[in-house]
Scaffold this active site. Structure first.
Site, PDB file in Angstrom:
ATOM      1  CB  CYS A   2      -0.955   0.100   1.184  1.00  0.00           C
ATOM      2  SG  CYS A   2      -2.193  -1.205   1.198  1.00  0.00           S
TER       3      CYS A   2
ATOM      4  NE  ARG B  80       4.582   1.897   0.021  1.00  0.00           N
ATOM      5  CZ  ARG B  80       5.504   1.705   0.940  1.00  0.00           C
ATOM      6  NH1 ARG B  80       6.754   1.994   0.663  1.00  0.00           N
ATOM      7  NH2 ARG B  80       5.195   1.243   2.129  1.00  0.00           N
TER       8      ARG B  80
ATOM      9  CD1 TRP C   8       0.271  -6.338  -2.848  1.00  0.00           C
ATOM     10  CD2 TRP C   8       0.123  -6.715  -0.653  1.00  0.00           C
ATOM     11  NE1 TRP C   8       0.754  -7.588  -2.608  1.00  0.00           N
ATOM     12  CE2 TRP C   8       0.677  -7.851  -1.280  1.00  0.00           C
ATOM     13  CE3 TRP C   8      -0.064  -6.735   0.736  1.00  0.00           C
ATOM     14  CZ2 TRP C   8       1.051  -8.988  -0.573  1.00  0.00           C
ATOM     15  CZ3 TRP C   8       0.308  -7.867   1.437  1.00  0.00           C
ATOM     16  CH2 TRP C   8       0.863  -8.981   0.791  1.00  0.00           C
TER      17      TRP C   8
ATOM     18  CG  ASN D 123       1.209   0.952   4.336  1.00  0.00           C
ATOM     19  OD1 ASN D 123       0.905  -0.233   4.224  1.00  0.00           O
ATOM     20  ND2 ASN D 123       2.461   1.368   4.355  1.00  0.00           N
ATOM     21  N   GLY D 124      -1.013  -0.474   6.573  1.00  0.00           N
ATOM     22  CA  GLY D 124      -0.731  -1.185   7.815  1.00  0.00           C
ATOM     23  C   GLY D 124      -1.858  -2.160   8.102  1.00  0.00           C
TER      24      GLY D 124
ATOM     25  CD  GLU E 175      17.985 -13.240  -4.840  1.00  0.00           C
ATOM     26  OE1 GLU E 175      17.234 -13.692  -3.959  1.00  0.00           O
ATOM     27  OE2 GLU E 175      17.694 -12.242  -5.529  1.00  0.00           O
TER      28      GLU E 175
ATOM     29  CE  LYS F 285      14.811 -11.272  -7.484  1.00  0.00           C
ATOM     30  NZ  LYS F 285      15.540 -11.069  -6.267  1.00  0.00           N
TER      31      LYS F 285
ATOM     32  CD  GLU G  75      10.708 -12.287  -6.061  1.00  0.00           C
ATOM     33  OE1 GLU G  75      10.246 -11.374  -5.370  1.00  0.00           O
ATOM     34  OE2 GLU G  75      11.889 -12.290  -6.472  1.00  0.00           O
TER      35      GLU G  75
ATOM     36  CG  HIS H  32      21.378 -36.745   1.224  1.00  0.00           C
ATOM     37  ND1 HIS H  32      21.776 -37.869   1.917  1.00  0.00           N
ATOM     38  CD2 HIS H  32      22.512 -36.126   0.825  1.00  0.00           C
ATOM     39  CE1 HIS H  32      23.095 -37.907   1.956  1.00  0.00           C
ATOM     40  NE2 HIS H  32      23.568 -36.864   1.304  1.00  0.00           N
TER      41      HIS H  32
ATOM     42  CE  LYS I 283      11.818  -2.577  -4.400  1.00  0.00           C
ATOM     43  NZ  LYS I 283      12.546  -3.754  -4.863  1.00  0.00           N
TER      44      LYS I 283
HETATM   45  C1  F6R Z   1      12.550 -10.386  -3.825  1.00  0.00           C
HETATM   46  C2  F6R Z   1      12.356  -9.273  -2.919  1.00  0.00           C
HETATM   47  C3  F6R Z   1      11.948  -9.549  -1.511  1.00  0.00           C
HETATM   48  C4  F6R Z   1      12.669  -8.573  -0.557  1.00  0.00           C
HETATM   49  C5  F6R Z   1      12.209  -8.768   0.875  1.00  0.00           C
HETATM   50  C6  F6R Z   1      12.944  -7.856   1.828  1.00  0.00           C
HETATM   51  O1  F6R Z   1      12.957 -10.003  -5.104  1.00  0.00           O
HETATM   52  O2  F6R Z   1      12.489  -8.142  -3.307  1.00  0.00           O
HETATM   53  O3  F6R Z   1      12.186 -10.863  -1.156  1.00  0.00           O
HETATM   54  O4  F6R Z   1      14.032  -8.785  -0.648  1.00  0.00           O
HETATM   55  O5  F6R Z   1      10.840  -8.520   0.951  1.00  0.00           O
HETATM   56  O6  F6R Z   1      12.728  -6.504   1.518  1.00  0.00           O
HETATM   57  P1  F6R Z   1      13.674  -5.358   2.046  1.00  0.00           P
HETATM   58  O7  F6R Z   1      15.004  -5.529   1.382  1.00  0.00           O
HETATM   59  O8  F6R Z   1      12.999  -4.086   1.642  1.00  0.00           O
HETATM   60  O9  F6R Z   1      13.777  -5.507   3.526  1.00  0.00           O
END
Ligand code: F6R
Length: 603
Positions: free
Chosen positions: A2, A27, A74, A100-101, A476, A480, A483, A499, A598
């Site tokens: 949000c 967001r 969101w 937001n929250g 990692e 990606k 996602e 295993h 994000k």
């Molecule tokens: C994945 C991604 C998330 C963030 C996670 C932490 O591509 O962006 O997994 O890394 O939500 O976010 P921050 O870095 O803002 O604490």
């Protein structure tokens, strides 16, 4: 998670509110809305869908008025519907509010308000706030007092902004554990969830802290304590982010743009303040126990850092996912917790830091967003200076964090004598070449990676495999991939294969190997042995690595300009490019994958 914005000025603000919503869309992007005060009436327009579409359909740009608030949603409490979109109005239409929250006690509050005669139109926790505010205003007749009384009854987290026809020349906002900043303009002032809300209008920013109320007029900003009402003096900080960085700049997606920005973010990360570096290094040396924490991508950053610390300092600094931290970490005054966070707002990481702080532990953080909550909460901060990261997937911020962790580990290694001066200088020289190498990887391999992505687009299940530090790179990269493509990708250490995981392998099952240079003979040979096991079961294998190609792989990319220390970072770039091009081939919403946001500021 949000986005909220508020603008108060002396001319029509709707065009600027729309732009802010567009900038905040990363967001949350399931619905959006505006509320603008015009001649004593609050005009609310909102709906589900992307900002550009809702703005056009509801003719946001025709809204008149000089004070207004906006929201990109969101969904958390309540499904994605027009009624649940923000802003919310009270029954009299005198107050509009965005939030937001998450309000934990909203059900109890809602029941009480319903008994008092309030009619609810949505399923959200936010609507409770605006009714509660109207209720408190009826008691006091003073809006800031009513907001303070309302906030006292709330359990949970909030950043909220309010307009009302009782105070047509003001916007009110408050914060508790959700991000909020003020922007200072000329004859116009702003409130927002983050810098992106206001970056097009001003660089002068005041971060708002937990437990604070803000009263904005077009030419003044007053900050007060929510509990006592006492005034707080705080200077603004000048933001040096270039608004250009928030634009796509000719790239089809922010993700690709941000991947391309990585040579610069690597360089910016290495310009960290030497005094900070030394102070952090001393903190690490003095701690009996060091935890490296993050969540999602930043957990994998922490995991990568764990390998670097072990290799360069001899110490096992423990990588933990922030959400599991309190269930397993040993915290006391001899503990140092170092958090990685792009946003500086992530709930799980903030919560873990607070948990550690309460037990007397020391805290530090590597953060991208200036003025974010974590900046105020930890004892020591290194700002990574990566500029705004708009794509929901973290790329450039994560690589910058790894570079900072590596630089720190080198410093600690030198200070403790684990690294000779010669080895330190040698590693530092290689680290300084990293940005050039990252640029080469992007420019010289992206075409090949794109081809592999096109040829593998039908593979819906992937194993991403690595050993040692390359297992963190594989994990990692798999994150990606899932996602952004919604295809299943599991990142594992190669040792897991025999295993259990090998049972998955059948004709055409996809695997990607993140191979170390051959000079790391043990890791390399074990990785190749894993690849052979998969090949003999007719799996389909891609190899990302260094040096001479091998006929074991169906597709491969081999880099020839690398050094063993920073080599994992180069393969991470290949992993990013592969996810990106796979998502493009599959026509996914690259910058805003489904269900993600994000900056996850709720539990
Ligand atoms: C994945 C991604 C998330 C963030 C996670 C932490 O591509 O962006 O997994 O890394 O939500 O976010 P921050 O870095 O803002 O604490």
């Amino acid at each position: 998670m949000c986005g909220i914005v508020g603008i108060i000025g002396s001319s029509r603000i709707s065009p600027r509110l729309i732009q802010s919503l567009l900038n905040l869309e990363y967001r949350g992007y399931d619905s959006c809305g505006l509320a603008i005060l015009n001649n004593g009436v609050i005009d609310v327009r909102k709906d589900t869908g992307p900002v550009h579409q809702v703005a056009e359909q509801l003719r946001f740009s025709e809204m008149d008025g000089c004070a207004g608030i906006g929201h990109t949603r969101w969904a958390t409490t309540g499904t994605v519907t027009r009624a649940n979109a923000h802003p919310h109005l009270d029954n009299s239409g005198e107050f509009a509010l965005v939030h937001n929250g998450i309000i934990a006690n909203y059900r109890a509050l809602r029941q009480k308000l319903q008994h008092a005669g309030h009619r609810f139109l949505s399923e959200t926790d936010t609507e409770v706030l605006v009714h509660l505010l109207a209720h408190k205003y009826a008691e006091t007749g003073i809006l800031d007092e009513a907001i303070r009384r309302m906030c006292r009854e709330l359990e949970g987290t909030f950043a909220l902004a309010v307009i009302s026809n009782h105070e047509p020349d003001r916007i009110f906002a408050a914060r508790h554990e959700s991000p909020l900043i003020v922007g200072i303009g000329t004859g116009e002032n702003y409130i927002g969830s983050d810098f992106n809300a206001i970056l097009d209008y001003t660089r002068n920013v005041i971060p708002i802290h937990d437990g604070e109320l803000v009263i904005l007029s077009r030419d003044s900003v007053s900050i007060r304590r929510l509990d006592t009402g006492e005034k707080i003096q705080r200077e603004f900080v000048k933001l040096n982010w270039d608004p250009e960085l928030s634009q796509k700049g000719g790239y089809p997606h922010y993700m690709l743009k941000e991947i391309h920005e990585q040579p610069n973010t690597v360089e910016a990360a290495l310009t960290m303040d030497p005094e900070k570096l030394e102070a952090m290094c001393i903190k690490i040396q003095n701690a009996r126990r060091v935890y490296l924490i993050g969540v999602g991508t930043t957990f994998y950053v922490a995991l990568t850092a764990q390998y670097y610390f072990r290799r360069l300092t001899g110490r096992h600094c423990i990588a933990l996912s922030s959400d599991e931290f309190e269930h397993v970490a040993e915290v006391d005054e001899h503990t140092l917790v170092i958090a990685f966070s792009q946003s500086g707002e992530t709930y799980d990481t903030l919560h873990a830091l607070r948990y550690a702080k309460n037990a007397g532990s020391h805290t530090a953080a590597i953060i991208n967003v200036l003025g974010s909550s974590m900046v105020h909460e930890v004892e020591m901060v290194i700002m990574q200076q990566s500029g705004p990261e708009i794509c929901v997937l973290s790329t450039k911020a994560a690589i910058a964090q790894i570079v900072i962790a590596l630089r720190l580990a080198l410093e600690v290694g030198k200070a403790t004598g684990e690294l000779s001066t010669h080895a330190f200088n040698d590693h530092l020289e290689q680290l300084n070449k990293l940005s050039t190498r990252v640029r080469r990887v992007i420019n010289e391999t992206k075409g090949f990676v794109n081809t592999i992505a096109r040829e593998t687009k039908k593979i819906r299940n992937w194993l991403f495999i690595g050993r040692g530090i390359y297992s963190a790179v594989a994990m990692e990269s798999a994150l990606k991939m899932k996602e952004v493509t919604y295809h299943h990708a599991e990142g594992i250490p190669g040792g897991f294969m025999k295993h259990g995981t090998i049972a998955l392998i059948e004709d055409g099952f996809g695997s990607i190997f993140f191979l170390p240079p051959q000079s790391e003979a043990n890791l390399y040979h074990h990785s190749i042995a894993n690849a052979e096991e998969i090949k003999s079961r007719h799996g389909f294998i891609v190899g990302f690595g260094f040096g001479e190609p091998s006929d074991l792989f169906d597709h491969q990319i081999r880099l020839d300009d690398y050094d063993p220390l920073t080599a994992p970072i180069l393969l991470l770039v290949l992993g990013q490019l592969f996810s990106y091009y796979s998502a493009v081939v599959l026509k996914r919403n690259v910058d805003r994958p489904r269900s993600l946001a994000k900056s996850v500021t709720v539990a």
